[in-house]
Scaffold this active site. Sequence first.
Site, PDB file in Angstrom:
ATOM      1  N   ARG A 176     115.642 100.381   0.700  1.00 31.60           N
ATOM      2  CA  ARG A 176     114.985 101.332  -0.213  1.00 31.60           C
ATOM      3  C   ARG A 176     114.041 102.242   0.579  1.00 31.60           C
ATOM      4  NH1 ARG A 176     112.359  98.962  -5.540  1.00 31.60           N
ATOM      5  NH2 ARG A 176     112.327 101.184  -6.060  1.00 31.60           N
ATOM      6  N   CYS A 234     104.520  99.650  -3.164  1.00 31.69           N
ATOM      7  CA  CYS A 234     105.869  99.104  -3.342  1.00 31.69           C
ATOM      8  C   CYS A 234     106.580 100.018  -4.329  1.00 31.69           C
ATOM      9  CB  CYS A 234     105.801  97.656  -3.825  1.00 31.69           C
ATOM     10  SG  CYS A 234     104.868  97.428  -5.363  1.00 31.69           S
TER      11      CYS A 234
END
Length: 283
Positions: A176, A234
């Site tokens: 990611r 995050c």
Amino acid sequence: MPILISADELAARLSSGERTVVLDVRWTLAQPDGSEAFRAGHVPGAVYVDLDRELADHDVQGAGRHPLPGEAGLTAAMRRWGLRDGDTVVVTDDLGNQSAARAWWLLKHAGVADVRMLDGALAGWRAAGHPLETGETTPESGDATAHFGSMPVVDIDGAAGIPAEGVLLDSRAAERYRGEVEPIDPRAGHIPGAVSAPTAANLDADGRFRTPEELRERFAALGVHGDAPVAAYCGSGVTAAHQVAALAIAGIDAALFPGSWSQWSNDWARPVATGAEAGLTVK
């Protein structure tokens, strides 16, 4: 105050009657409602915490998928959980504390002095041979009050400036970070200048936090040195709290960017970087 408590230490506290509030924050991105799993088996006396509803305020707009709750909202939740001023609180989940750390961070931020994570989480409790309880838990109402300000926080502008003077850690999976996949947010990639530091690497094969020495080595390899500022983000401010906890175990103070990638990627004026930054991506 200690950050972690072992399964045996928690069992001893519970059997002795020493006042301890156990909070079960069962949550994953794929299964955000952990109430059924909680009812199927949890640490005896634990109270279920709904991360989406109690550890976030979705009425807040433009601050990511899990905006921080306000003091009033968290106070109401704390009292529902039965928290009283001066309590020892133990948080756990079934994910190596990667969701429970959100409760750890918020309660510390709210001024609760003694908040610990069950090291190894529910898997560690089971492995130690301790029993599970099934069904619901309805505690007596507590009287604790949230007073924010005990943990460092950075907003989106603060996060943008961290790489120029310190280290901004991206706590998501490395793919990611690199922008190869993006399962939920509108743009793939990472905040320019951020360093890839997947949260799962804070844990050993048994789902327990690595030793302080191992964590210090890990973060040093990512450029965390001396007094330079450190912040973590995050996807939506959940697992980044786990990163902040791991840094604290290593003796390093770090700020949380609560809006995280879900806020950054929705602001189309913000630049996005992709790929791996040389030598600083840890899988």
